[in-house]
Enzyme design. Sequence first.
Site, PDB file in Angstrom:
ATOM      1  N   TYR A 258      20.752 -43.000   9.677  1.00 26.79           N
ATOM      2  CA  TYR A 258      20.399 -44.312   9.150  1.00 26.79           C
ATOM      3  C   TYR A 258      19.564 -45.129  10.130  1.00 26.79           C
ATOM      4  O   TYR A 258      18.796 -46.005   9.718  1.00 26.79           O
ATOM      5  CB  TYR A 258      21.642 -45.073   8.676  1.00 26.79           C
ATOM      6  N   HIS A 417      28.806 -46.228   5.649  1.00 25.12           N
ATOM      7  CA  HIS A 417      28.479 -44.799   5.702  1.00 25.12           C
ATOM      8  C   HIS A 417      29.237 -44.075   6.811  1.00 25.12           C
ATOM      9  O   HIS A 417      28.951 -42.923   7.110  1.00 25.12           O
ATOM     10  CB  HIS A 417      26.971 -44.603   5.881  1.00 25.12           C
TER      11      HIS A 417
END
Lengths: 739, 739
Positions: A258, A417
């Site tokens: 990410y 996440h």
Amino acid sequence: MPVLRFLWILILSVLATGQVWAAGPQHPVLLLTAAEAPPLRQALADPGQYPLLTESYAALRARADAVLAQPITVPVPKDPAGGYTHEIHTRNYYALQAAGVAYTISQDPKYARFVRDMLLAYSKLIPTLKNHPEAKSSSPGRLFHQALNDCNWVVYSIQGYDAVHDFLSPRERRQIEDGAFRPMTRFFTQDLKSWFNLIHNHGVWAATAVGLTGYALHDQKLVNMALRGTQNDGKSGFLAQLSQLFSPDGYYTEGPYYARYALSPFYLFAQAIENNQPELRIFEYRDQILRKALDATLQLTNTDGRFYPLNDALKEKDWTTRELVAALSIAAQRYGPDNTLLALVRQQRQVLVSPGGLLLAKAMQQAGPTLPPYARRSLLYRDGAEGTEGGLAVLRTGPLAAQTSLLFKYTAHGLSHGHYDKLGLVLYDQGREVLPDYGAARFLNVEAKEGGRYLPETKSFASQTVAHNTIVMDETSHFGGKESEAEKHAGQAWFSDLSKPNAQVVSAKANDAYPGVQLQRTVVLVQDSTSGKPLVFDVMRVAAPASHQFDLPFYYQGQLISTSFRYQRAAAEQRPVGKRNGYQHLWQEATSQPGAGSATLTWLDGPQFYSLTTATDSATRLVLARIGANDPNFNLRPEPALLVRRQLQTGVFASVIEAHGEFNPIAETSVGSRSNVAAVTVLFNSPDATVVEVRLVRGGRYQLAIANQDAAATTAHEAAYAGQTLRWQGPYQLRHLPE
Amino acid sequence: MPVLRFLWILILSVLATGQVWAAGPQHPVLLLTAAEAPPLRQALADPGQYPLLTESYAALRARADAVLAQPITVPVPKDPAGGYTHEIHTRNYYALQAAGVAYTISQDPKYARFVRDMLLAYSKLIPTLKNHPEAKSSSPGRLFHQALNDCNWVVYSIQGYDAVHDFLSPRERRQIEDGAFRPMTRFFTQDLKSWFNLIHNHGVWAATAVGLTGYALHDQKLVNMALRGTQNDGKSGFLAQLSQLFSPDGYYTEGPYYARYALSPFYLFAQAIENNQPELRIFEYRDQILRKALDATLQLTNTDGRFYPLNDALKEKDWTTRELVAALSIAAQRYGPDNTLLALVRQQRQVLVSPGGLLLAKAMQQAGPTLPPYARRSLLYRDGAEGTEGGLAVLRTGPLAAQTSLLFKYTAHGLSHGHYDKLGLVLYDQGREVLPDYGAARFLNVEAKEGGRYLPETKSFASQTVAHNTIVMDETSHFGGKESEAEKHAGQAWFSDLSKPNAQVVSAKANDAYPGVQLQRTVVLVQDSTSGKPLVFDVMRVAAPASHQFDLPFYYQGQLISTSFRYQRAAAEQRPVGKRNGYQHLWQEATSQPGAGSATLTWLDGPQFYSLTTATDSATRLVLARIGANDPNFNLRPEPALLVRRQLQTGVFASVIEAHGEFNPIAETSVGSRSNVAAVTVLFNSPDATVVEVRLVRGGRYQLAIANQDAAATTAHEAAYAGQTLRWQGPYQLRHLPE
């Protein structure tokens, strides 16, 4: 000559449209300014001068031309990721951005007309939209199934608008701004206000979309919301994101996959800020946090350039991804070009058509065919805005092309996440995953796999503790598998020593994963002189208030070759290892009670043998498992694992993982197919200290002594066992005793 | 200068040993003759003249030097393949051969002394040997676990002996011949006489070992046994092997993996025959069968050079293997160099140090950096000595670098390594296996996997019919899985047409696999103009005397993405599909009764989507299976398959297999993830003819009409269905009907 040509094109464009509108500051103003265009035009005038820039510009024009050649298509949103309308709108925003740059450089009015006509079409569509019919998340999109993609659309489309702004009539501008961009920014900042204010990669994209729109529309209110949140209090927005999402070392709290995704808006918005509010000195912010963030993201790739798949991640993603192309060009402009990145630039085969891209293209020309290598180093990253929320260790050894890399994760949770994998290990041998991390269960943009979204097995398996190479108590995940709980606690760096290249040590703790249970893991990457490949010593210490079942899984890849222990194989009936928390997804292929001593599992992956040798006691059970049970839609990959299972209150799991030998089926040779490790033994374990011994087949042994309660450099420790007393000072001692 | 240098070395060697023995014809006489050495010496004098020859010679010397640098080690045989003594004796025979060539070229006496001393050591060891302690086959070895490896030892070691023959004293020669080589040839021709006389790859190695020994020892009796069998009747031995193991097209009856292995002794012995009995004109034998055999073996590799894994085979083996290095150099000498093989020579990075090797090295110098490509073509190979025992079709399409290859196997059984896979398909898309063949269950030379031998799962699974992409009746293998029965019957070519590059057709029958059951399979490789990749049409027709269960498995690789049908997944308990004949090794992962129509399975392998669409009726059942049940030692790879199951007396399995779309996780695009095939329908099936229709999603359809009983070009056929009558003439008709 270029000046003449420019004038000529200008005249032509006036003739073609009848007028040129110019009011206020000259556009573009966002990523590439009007003033920066002439030198780029000059650099591109001779195609052979900077081939990389020439090719990048040609690719960009080709992207615009391909869409330009077709009728404008702006369909009513219908499909999920991977589906027709999703792909068309994605194609469109890249084409708008590309046509914008093509117009800025070439001044060819066909690009301006294309951007105008497509944005006019969007300005008619967007006001009619409600939430996307396939929207399923809490942040539904309108053009796309999720608002995140709507932000992507704005970030790219606004660049196209900015580029052709001066070409448009005031009326066209009003139509596009009021019909397309203002509804979008209202949607983000009002309808989705709490989402917009998140400190999260979505929030960074949202802030960038709104901020770029603000600069392009000369609406400082929008810019301020983007910088400091909708309340303008600085608790959210871009500056808060820059402050909170990165640790002082540049580690991005969601992990490298990410980080890669967030770096793109971070750099794009920063570039626009620098061009419009240079007084903010955004590239110097937090001691050049943007530079550190890029550096950390690049370091957190494996030798093949793939991002380490910590937390939710797609394992195929590598550093040639377009987000890093933009970041590299902008970083070159703002921090100066870094020649050790040229090898990556060559792999990416493109740069931005921007001053930074020009710098990289020049550097590439000067560097010649042999580029300096990009060096991946051993590193300790702190996590958390203050650097106090645990961290991530990366231990590396071996020549650049054949590096062994050991990741040891004791970070904070990593937001939505994040995975429940405190003290998890991931081990690579060059491009091969020796102890892999599963990543996420997702097939990006594959429509048939739930529209390309995260699959349910990401939650039910991939994020659970048992899906990782770390310890599980009572078949439950760390923090009860609750994100809210996990967000409260980070791992804790205990001690480390990277000063000896042949024995790199890191120790960390996690004392909150299970109530009252102390977990400490110590890893050593040992380059033993008698074997070519390094040995990984792994000592996981557990101390609980009462007796519990502990499982330590080790995932591997490839074919089981041999075991030192007998096992009972599930031959004609196979059942899951457990019922919940990820265990329901593991087929139990075999079980073993190996007895006291050491148990070795050897497997083959490509040409390389690997072994894991673990200390066992009379009660140790081993489970050979394979992912895939309770997987109704075949969403999981059937990969194997060894679970070391023990019932204990306090104790130590001690293991060695190693690469050895070579299988060469073409030359028909097979050498060194047996482990180099004869035995792994826990010699001593007390609240104060733990001592583990590793005996090698070729003779000689290692003794690793670890301090558990006091890691001060001057504290003396002692351990008495087998009639002898070992004394040492400081957090650890690694002794090699030749036979 | 070379002549002077040679004399000088000669003098030195006389001084060193005190004498030079020379009697009879000058040695070496086997592969590289004394007369051929001087031009090679000259070619090597300037290292830059023929770099490939220089490097090959350097590598060969290095191989000898590495062993020369250590004490002579000739251990008492103990270990199986992959173990210490196995590897040492293997290393030794390569070193003996290498040192022999090094001596012939350099005349450096250190090489001669090394060969002498090591062979003297063997001459003491060999007479003491009984069968190897790890011997388990019916042809036990003495130095190695199987006699085959003993033959390898002789084939290489005798070359070393031949090279230094003239250097040795008569007494040394007697000692080595009587102590090492004669016991070995007696062992092969007397103790293992029936094995020696086999028409089989072992027999070729045995004949070559005895034949080379005969020439080197000037013992024509040995040579004659090697050429014509121990009875000297020509029913066995090398000439019979050349006559019977290859079809007139050069197809080797055991398949390409063993062809590769057998080509080595075939070419080595042929070379020695040509050097010693040129009157036999061995390279012209059977219309240049050796040239055809090499050509066929090279053609039976996939785009990446890996041999098609028909029958028992290791899938990693590719055409850079050393056996082909020798064959290519000798073929260049005897048939002239073939420039289309230079790309392969470059991959192999070596040639023989021989006149043929010199020719290749010269051709490489002349060719420059860009070598002509090696073209893999569509081919029909006949099997059987007379070409009457069925055959193998290879259909290929697409540019060389991105070729699709479809194998269709209707050969004879292929001796003891044959699989029960009549009418089996194997499909490749470039380097990817779309419909894979399992190959053999074996980890070559991996000691922990049963000494590197074939594993029991080769018989219990890999050779069984259900392990292949072909039809199984009543869960029993073809010919009841009996080799003796299978050897009696071959498949039968029915018709074929390779004249249309966009629609290559082959049809074949197997009417003996099950008593009274007629099997006919027709495949078409269709390059449809609307899709980039070809479509494979597959029509399997069955006609039995009574109703039976028929399964048609399709193995695939990668991840299941979607199915057009619902299925019941084995979620929390998994059992094998069946009990025997390979079925006991398949886990039943899911079952489905899709109903009448078409069923599509889509999977993803790397960046590529693939689909299989098959016609179904109301009783069709589908089984999703995975290899791995009843596999006590984890010897099998867990690969997935779809089994199409129907109960019928006569009927047709009609399917289409295709590659489509692209998954690009780096660019985050996913296109064309759905099959291009809308439906597959069996329109008509009678004893005379079968008609199948394939409808495409993009519109348009194909109709394939097949003659079942009369394939004559002039015979008229008709099929009436759905109120219309289709008429055509000849064995088949493929019509494309645009919508």
